[in-house]
Design a protein around this motif. Structure first.
Motif, short mmCIF file in Angstrom:
data_model
loop_
_atom_site.label_atom_id
_atom_site.label_comp_id
_atom_site.label_asym_id
_atom_site.label_seq_id
_atom_site.Cartn_x
_atom_site.Cartn_y
_atom_site.Cartn_z
N ARG A 146 -27.05 -57.70 -4.10
CA ARG A 146 -26.69 -57.77 -5.51
C ARG A 146 -27.08 -59.10 -6.15
O ARG A 146 -27.14 -59.21 -7.38
N ARG A 236 -17.81 -68.93 -8.45
CA ARG A 236 -16.65 -69.81 -8.53
C ARG A 236 -17.09 -71.04 -9.30
O ARG A 236 -18.28 -71.23 -9.54
N THR A 237 -16.14 -71.88 -9.66
CA THR A 237 -16.45 -72.89 -10.65
C THR A 237 -17.33 -74.01 -10.11
O THR A 237 -18.00 -74.70 -10.85
N PHE A 342 -17.53 -72.91 -18.73
CA PHE A 342 -16.21 -73.49 -18.99
C PHE A 342 -16.29 -75.02 -19.04
O PHE A 342 -15.41 -75.72 -18.55
N ILE B 628 -15.02 -65.72 -14.65
CA ILE B 628 -13.56 -65.82 -14.83
C ILE B 628 -13.09 -67.17 -14.32
O ILE B 628 -13.55 -67.66 -13.30
N ARG B 629 -12.12 -67.74 -15.03
CA ARG B 629 -11.47 -68.94 -14.52
C ARG B 629 -9.97 -68.80 -14.74
O ARG B 629 -9.53 -68.45 -15.84
N HIS B 665 -12.30 -63.98 -5.28
CA HIS B 665 -13.32 -64.62 -4.46
C HIS B 665 -13.58 -63.97 -3.10
O HIS B 665 -14.72 -63.74 -2.74
N GLU B 684 -20.83 -69.28 1.70
CA GLU B 684 -20.94 -68.00 1.02
C GLU B 684 -19.73 -67.08 1.16
O GLU B 684 -19.60 -66.12 0.43
N HIS B 686 -16.57 -67.02 -0.08
CA HIS B 686 -15.96 -67.86 -1.11
C HIS B 686 -14.44 -67.87 -1.03
O HIS B 686 -13.81 -66.82 -0.93
N VAL B 687 -13.90 -69.07 -1.07
CA VAL B 687 -12.49 -69.27 -1.35
C VAL B 687 -12.45 -70.23 -2.54
O VAL B 687 -13.46 -70.85 -2.83
N VAL B 689 -12.29 -73.31 -5.01
CA VAL B 689 -12.42 -74.76 -4.95
C VAL B 689 -11.41 -75.35 -5.94
O VAL B 689 -10.81 -74.61 -6.71
N ASP B 692 -11.38 -74.30 -9.47
CA ASP B 692 -10.96 -72.94 -9.79
C ASP B 692 -9.48 -72.83 -10.11
O ASP B 692 -9.03 -71.80 -10.60
N ARG B 746 -15.77 -58.59 -9.73
CA ARG B 746 -17.14 -59.10 -9.81
C ARG B 746 -17.58 -59.25 -11.26
O ARG B 746 -17.10 -58.54 -12.14
N ILE B 747 -18.52 -60.16 -11.43
CA ILE B 747 -19.08 -60.39 -12.76
C ILE B 747 -19.58 -59.08 -13.36
O ILE B 747 -19.32 -58.78 -14.53
#
Lengths: 352, 752
Positions: A146, A236-237, A342, B628-629, B665, B684, B686-687, B689, B692, B746-747
């Motif tokens: 994806r 993630r950010t 953001f 998303i945040r 995530h 990869e 993801h958790v 950070v 976030d 997901r985005i």
């Protein structure tokens, strides 16, 4: 353990001679190479450590108004060079949106150009990968893809180039200064990275022994300072590769676009300069309708390589937003979350 | 292992009076920030060799060949352990004597039943040589097709879920409840496989001396590990000494001894030298447990006033092909919301994965995100505010059993958290809030709950001639702060200042402290410590009150108080005597007392015991990009007595952040064809950070519970995930109008 030769040459010619031998690899920051070696993805027989070569860690202003960035300048040092960030804000923003602070402190300019794809099948030595092993096949096709390429891919390879830094660089006509056995030569960054075609293992224009010694920005690159942004969507950010990113740079005069640069990241095996989008913008009014036309032009040839059709629409939207942001003007200071949607947190500092 | 650090080094926390309730910083914090804390892999006994696992690159089949000669020919390689030469075991690793015994892959044959299963162990003088030796084995396989997804195998109803609960449970008539409803909702939610990624991977240093075994390894349950290893090797448990002073995170993955840890012991047996074995990060994705994927369908009915008439929570999940652990996701609907009809049901498939096991809030975490999402959908279907809807359906007794709650300050949690968050101004409809920068803004909430569980534990208390105390229990500090919280309980139990108590834990030669899991460690081992303290003080009091020379003589009926190293006559505090004086007169160098911690069977029968909480989340969503945040999280939790508010708050923060991870995530990306996990690394997988989770607030709601245990402790380790994940999902809906039905969100799900 797996033995390899470790050589630390004192001069550039010595380095080139050493690295011209088959099975050699240059070591600079090591942020990618060491991971690849630990994972058994690459197994060089000879490591040529260039990290202490003199004179490759300078940022030089050239007489013609251009800039020459030594290949060993650290990502963090370049981004935090105040004059650099002021003149090439989209590049600084891209640098600070990549990886983590620790990695940026170690990674180098030359190494960033040469980082390998993050395609998981490339890293997974139990999976088929034409890039890792020519003619083995591409496990990413029909796999978990994806985040893979939507532009310039082939049936042999659908991987993307992961760099943030290279995206504004290619937009700004950066030139790679390469020293090899035959002497010094210049290759535009647009021509430096290759699309996969039938030979995805050939990723760039380097020949055996070739050493990137610098990246040059031409004088004209500075003319976009007032209207240049990098924008990156990620999952993630921080500390995440781009799902899609874009660098946009404009020269606007009286509401008309006098010069336009646009490049996309995360969409192809190379940082993707879109000259067709630039052609749409040149001489056009700096407004959303034209930005949408430019985005459509940029993605006109895009097609999904798997479960990633959404990236095409996402890329269109990022192009529009990046152009809108560029038109709105480069912010006074680097935003708190560089390149992030953001990014606007009042009072926050990007280096806090 | 004794901590050598005294609180004297932290004068800011000098205090008077009770230790319990004080926000002490971690007593082991100094050791950790200076690198002096010795974790398992930091041990290097003389003569130690390094073992490296060779793991399967196929998902299912058999190992046809290994180039053992090539590996052994490599410089530094000492031995290669395969099914052919692996030392004999006294028990079959595939035996299952009881439901808590999980089958292990210990090179019992050439079969491969999941990716990253060990197929050989290479032992060498250096880590590098062992690593290269493992690569040189160049395994060849006979592979079979992999069964990867929830639809790839035949479904069945498991005999039990979780720790043996019924797979299907009913209360009332669910179809009648749905039929009578004014409003109904039905929705299906998917959660992915998640894998353990504690900072410290599983590691072991094992050394044999005859049939005595010395081990350094992280363990959440020392006595259980000791018993399991003893059974496998046919030696007495007391011949096995396990040291586990610090864990770099456990989260359930270090509850049972894992296959790789036992392989380290076998390797040491094979070569007759101490051996160290540390899992590589990617090797964590298989043999040490994980959270199984789920697909959950919720059907709910509501009457005209928004009261639930039926809750049907169905969960499909997966176990391995060779063992049984079924994520009890649907059981989340047993305890939270009142309804005359509740059905929970499970089905499962068997996939070619390692056996899923306990992962922080097993069942509760997966079940909660689906239940809280569905409750949000139900509230919206009724046109009600989600908080009002939850209050309307507040359970006054445990819905499934009808038992009263031992305590339940959930209403207080709702009101405190809602107030701190500013919930009252939330518009009912989604996609109405934008911030100044144009981001879609959404507010969501979820209810948190986790059962108050206790296991069995013992402790030994000693008072010494110099007036100081010693408290011993084999408790495990996973990073949550056990060294500190237990020392606080010990100090109060012994009537001493905390500086005067030598607290010992983290070693299997100490009294069995039970398992650090199920959020029950503080309650269980804490009660053992409390009771051991009481026992030794009782002995001391006998010595004083029975001796004519003591100012406390004859106070037996009135009793004495222990405080600050002295006993005081309860009815006349001017009469007191120090511990040292009492022991000196009795001519004793020390006295000891023993205590146990265990659930009270009577109150267990009578009461439903749960911690509760309410979590509110604010998210911002980019309207074009779907990124998303989570900009704000506010939780309020009531979990009985709080031993150390600083540590408890940290537990809530950690749980809440994991809830964000769950919603946004975490996911093992598994190749649909090969079954191989494609993101088995920290870049990869993801958790969140720090960026976030810019703002997390946890409020501690006062709650007295006289029934859970004498100390009133419930447990805080896992509740923070529950509620939070659903709150984030509901906030995303409120921001965008798009209802997340698969996680992580997901985005592309939000690109509309």
């Amino acid at each position: 353990m797996r033995d390899f030769d470790y050589i630390r040459p004192a001069t550039i010619p010595d380095a080139i001679a050493a690295a011209a031998e088959p099975g050699s690899a240059y070591l600079a920051g090591g942020t990618n190479l060491l991971d690849l070696m630990k994972g058994g993805v690459t197994s060089p027989e000879r490591i040529v450590d260039i990290s202490r070569l003199p004179e490759l860690n300078r940022i030089e202003r050239l007489d013609d108004g251009g800039l020459r960035i030594g290949a060993l300048v650290r990502n963090a040092d370049l981004a935090h060079d105040a004059a650099f960030a002021r003149t090439y804000p989209a590049v600084a923003e891209a640098l600070l949106s990549g990886a983590s602070a620790q990695l940026r402190n170690a990674a180098t300019v030359g190494g960033n150009l040469l980082q390998r794809t993050r395609c998981s099948y490339f890293y997974d030595t139990a999976s088929a990968c034409n890039k890792r092993e020519p003619s083995a096949g591409c496990a990413a096709l029909g796999g978990e893809n994806r985040l893979h390429a939507v532009l310039g891919w082939s049936d042999a390879c659908i991987a993307t180039h992961p760099s943030d830094f290279c995206v504004p660089l290619v937009a700004l006509d950066a030139v790679v200064e390469i020293e090899g056995k035959a002497g010094r030569r210049h290759v535009t960054l647009a021509e430096f990275h290759r699309l996969p075609g039938d030979t995805p293992q050939r990723e760039n224009a380097l020949e055996p022994g070739d050493l990137i010694v610098a990246v040059r920005l031409p004088a004209e690159a500075a003319s976009f300072a007032a209207n240049a942004r990098y924008l990156k969507v990620r999952e993630r950010t921080s500390y995440a590769f781009a799902v899609v990113s874009a660098a946009a740079a404009l020269v606007v005069d009286g509401g008309k676009i006098r010069a336009a640069r646009l490049a996309l990241g995360g969409v192809a095996a190379k940082p993707w300069r879109s000259r067709s989008a630039e052609a749409v913008l040149l001489g056009a009014g700096a407004n959303e309708a034209n930005f949408i036309r430019a985005a459509d032009a940029a993605l006109a040839d895009a097609s999904p390589s798997g479960d990633n059709a959404f990236k095409i629409e996402l890329a269109r939207r990022i192009v529009v937003r990046a152009l809108m942001s560029a038109q709105a003007g480069t912010p006074e200071r680097l935003p708190a979350l560089p390149a992030s949607p953001f990014s606007n947190i009042p009072g926050a500092r990007h280096d806090a | 292992m004794t901590l050598e650090l005294s609180l004297n080094q932290q004068p800011a926390h000098a205090r008077q009076g009770s230790s319990i309730g004080q926000p002490l910083t971690r007593r082991d914090g100094f050791l950790k920030v200076t690198g002096a804390a010795r974790y398992a892999a930091d041990n290097h006994p003389p003569g130690m060799l390094h073992a490296v696992l060779a793991v399967s690159s196929i998902t299912r089949g058999r190992v046809a060949s290994l180039d053992i000669e090539a590996a052994k020919a490599h410089a530094g390689v000492v031995e290669v352990m395969t099914p052919r030469n692996r030392p004999a075991l006294a028990a079959d690793p595939d035996a299952k004597d009881h439901p808590f015994m999980f089958r292990l892959d210990l090179l019992q044959n050439d079969q491969v039943r999941y990716p990253n299963q060990t197929i050989a162990v290479v032992i060498a003088e250096t880590l590098e040589a062992a690593t290269e030796g493992a690569a040189l084995l160049s395994p060849r396989y006979e592979a079979l097709p992999a069964r990867v997804g929830l639809d790839d195998a035949e479904s069945f109803v498991p005999r039990g879920v979780g720790v043996g609960g019924p797979a299907v449970q009913h209360k009332g008539d669910i179809e009648a409840g749905l039929k009578s409803a004014r409003t109904r909702i039905e929705a299906t939610y998917e959660t992915p496989a998640q894998y353990h990624n504690a900072m410290e991977p599983h590691a072991i240093v094992a050394a044999w001396d005859g049939d005595r075994l010395s081990i350094d390894t992280p363990s959440q349950g020392l006595a259980m590990a000791q018993g399991r290893i003893a059974g496998l090797f046919g030696i007495a448990p007391q011949n096995i000494h396990i040291r586990s002073p610090f864990l770099g995170g456990g989260f359930g993955s270090k509850g049972m001894i894992s296959g790789p840890q036992v392989l380290g012991i076998l390797a040491a047996r094979l070569v007759g030298r101490p051996v160290k074995l540390v899992l590589r990060r990617e090797q964590m994705y298989g043999p040490v447990g994980h959270r199984a994927p789920t697909r959950q369908t919720l059907r709910m009915g509501m009457d005209g006033e928004g009261r639930l008439t039926a809750i049907h929570h169905h969960a499909k999940t997966a176990s391995s092909t060779f063992d049984d652990f079924f994520e009890p996701a649907a059981d989340a609907s047993h305890t939270l919301y009142a309804s005359p009809a509740i059905t929970t049901s499970h089905e499962a498939v068997r996939l070619d994965t390692g056996t899923p096991l306990f992962m922080r809030a097993p069942g509760e975490a997966t079940g909660s995100i689906a239940l809280e999402s569905a409750i949000d959908e139900a509230a919206h279907a009724c046109g009600m505010d989600p908080l009002e809807f939850r209050l309307r359906n507040h359970a006054e007794v445990e819905p499934m059993t009808g038992k009263p709650f031992s305590s339940k300050a959930l209403r207080e949690c709702y009101s405190q958290a809602a107030k701190a968050f500013g919930w009252a101004s939330r518009p009912l409809q989604p996609r109405l809030m934008r911030d100044a920068d144009g981001f879609l803004t959404g507010w969501g909430m979820g209810t948190a709950t986790f059962p108050a569980i206790m296991f069995q534990a013992e402790a030994r208390a000693v008072l010494k001639a110099d007036g100081s105390g010693l408290m011993e229990t084999g408790a495990q500090d996973m990073g949550q702060g056990a060294w500190t919280a237990f020392a606080q309980i010990a100090a109060d139990g012994l009537g001493l200042d905390i500086e005067q108590v030598d607290f010992r834990a983290g070693s299997s030669d100490l009294p069995n402290a039970g398992i650090a899991g199920g959020s029950g460690h503080t309650a269980t081992a804490g009660m053992a410590i409390h009771n051991a303290g009481a026992a030794v003080i009782a002995r001391l009091a006998d010595l004083a009150t029975g001796n004519e020379a003591s100012p406390l003589f004859g106070a037996g009926n009135e009793g004495v108080l222990a405080r600050g190293g002295r006993l005081y006559r309860r009815d006349d505090e001017s009469r007191s005597e120090s511990y040292a004086e009492i022991l000196a007169r009795a001519g004793l160098t020390e006295i000891e007392g023993h205590g146990k911690g265990a659930p009270d069977p009577a109150s267990q029968e009578t009461y439903a015991k749960h911690a509760h909480g309410a979590v509110f989340a604010e998210v911002k969503v980019d309207p074009d990009f779907g990124q998303i945040r989570v900009t704000r999280l506010v939780g309020a939790f009531a979990a009985g007595r709080v031993i150390n508010p600083r540590l408890v708050r940290s537990q809530y923060y950690g749980g809440m952040i994991w809830g964000v991870s769950f919603a946004l995530h975490e996911e093992a990306i598994t190749d649909r064809r090969s079954g191989r996990i494609q993101n088995a690394n920290l870049a990869e997988y993801h958790v969140p950070v720090n960026a976030d989770v810019p703002s997390v607030e946890a409020l501690l709601v006062h709650e007295d519970d006289p029934y859970v245990n004498a100390l009133g402790i419930k447990g805080v380790g896992e509740i923070g995930i529950t509620g939070t994940a659903g709150a984030v999902a509901n906030a995303v809906w409120h921001a965008t109008g798009v209802r997340p039905r698969r996680f992580p969100i997901r985005i592309e799900d939000l690109l509309v």
